[in-house]
Scaffold this motif. Sequence first.
Motif, PDB file in Angstrom:
ATOM      1  N   PRO A 132       0.827  -1.215   0.000  1.00 15.77           N
ATOM      2  CA  PRO A 132       0.000   0.000   0.000  1.00 15.77           C
ATOM      3  C   PRO A 132       0.854   1.255   0.000  1.00 15.77           C
ATOM      4  O   PRO A 132       1.938   1.296   0.586  1.00 15.77           O
ATOM      5  N   LYS A 133       0.353   2.287  -0.660  1.00 16.69           N
ATOM      6  CA  LYS A 133       1.098   3.537  -0.781  1.00 16.69           C
ATOM      7  C   LYS A 133       0.628   4.555   0.245  1.00 16.69           C
ATOM      8  O   LYS A 133      -0.540   4.568   0.640  1.00 16.69           O
ATOM      9  N   TYR A 134       1.551   5.408   0.689  1.00 18.16           N
ATOM     10  CA  TYR A 134       1.174   6.572   1.478  1.00 18.16           C
ATOM     11  C   TYR A 134       0.393   7.528   0.572  1.00 18.16           C
ATOM     12  O   TYR A 134       0.527   7.469  -0.659  1.00 18.16           O
ATOM     13  N   PRO A 135      -0.410   8.438   1.134  1.00 16.50           N
ATOM     14  CA  PRO A 135      -1.184   9.364   0.287  1.00 16.50           C
ATOM     15  C   PRO A 135      -0.322  10.165  -0.682  1.00 16.50           C
ATOM     16  O   PRO A 135      -0.697  10.358  -1.842  1.00 16.50           O
ATOM     17  N   ASN A 136       0.838  10.648  -0.217  1.00  9.70           N
ATOM     18  CA  ASN A 136       1.697  11.423  -1.117  1.00  9.70           C
ATOM     19  C   ASN A 136       2.317  10.544  -2.213  1.00  9.70           C
ATOM     20  O   ASN A 136       2.516  10.992  -3.338  1.00  9.70           O
TER      21      ASN A 136
END
Length: 381
Positions: A132-136
């Motif tokens: 999963p990716k961070y929002p940025n």
Amino acid sequence: GIDTRKLADSKDYFEFDYQKASIELQDEGWMLSGGLYKIGLKNMKLTLSDSLLVIKGFTLKPQIEDKYAMAKKLVYTTGIFNVSADEIRLLSIDVIHLLNNGELIIDSVQLSGLNVDIFKDKRKPWNMELRPKYPNQALRTMDFPLYVGTVQTEGAYLKYHEESAKEFGNLMVTLNDMDVLARHITSLKDSTRQPMTAHLRANLFNTAPMTVDFLLPLNSRVDTFFVSGSLGKANMSKFNPALFPALGMKILKGTLNSVAFKARANRNYIDGEMVMMYDGLETEVIKKQGKEVNKFVSWLANSVVRKANPGKNDKLRVVPMHFDRDMYKGFVNIAWKAVQTGLVNTISPTGKAVKETKASQKQDTKKGDKPKKKKRKKRRK
């Protein structure tokens, strides 16, 4: 409201005039791809002349409303979302620019009556292949060109709860009267020099005033983000639904006076510091295989646990927050785990400390006064 207008100097050609156009839907619903969720709305109206989109009675619900039955359909531990909002307003949405250039530009998104319920069945295995990716990170790698100036909600409610195989029960966290303001949400490459920011204010378990600030650079090569926050005065026993399942220790008494923390995170770990000020802490330990109180271990725990901070001799304990990220887990997990390490380091007698100073010195320093140095006596030759 769509008109046709004859082109100048032409008898046979016309153009569409969208200035008075509007689109309205009533009581609509759609199943999302994958078949797990459905979206519903009572009313949606897009008015091009006002550049305004208003959605009323929005819902995002699992296909199966029983969350436990829904969890059985899932292979891995996955968040199940149940979301509703009384009204969503998208202001200054440039539909013509979207149609002509393929870029979605929105000045502001306002949500009212937002209610978010998130459930996880952690008896399921984790998907170790997930990243999963961070929002940025997600914005920086997004293919679709998007810009949203602000996203704002007031008086929202959030509940996170989980089912687990742990001996001490299931974790549950609630945020009441939650206000959120996020700024500069963009995937446009020429706008990433300015970072995205988010400010959250809420009452944790409807008792402790809490603020959290995020700063998320959009052009960081290592995808760094920064988080800081504070928690106000509260009865510490109110936090048992979150702390007891995680730590195996139940708080009987204690007054939390304040918490302040700050941390920096990247793709791999999070590091920071926490100052937690409290007094009068009393705990009990429950036997793992039952609900009985382990009196001996509880007595032992209360004998060695740090009952207050500042402690004896007015020593204020500042502790580290550190957690190496599980790469298959996301943004919220790493932030919570860092806070958890700070709590353990503060209360536990074996917990690490960054420094211990006189509380009075720290207060003087906050006011801008430097701690007074002791004068050294001159030695005689």
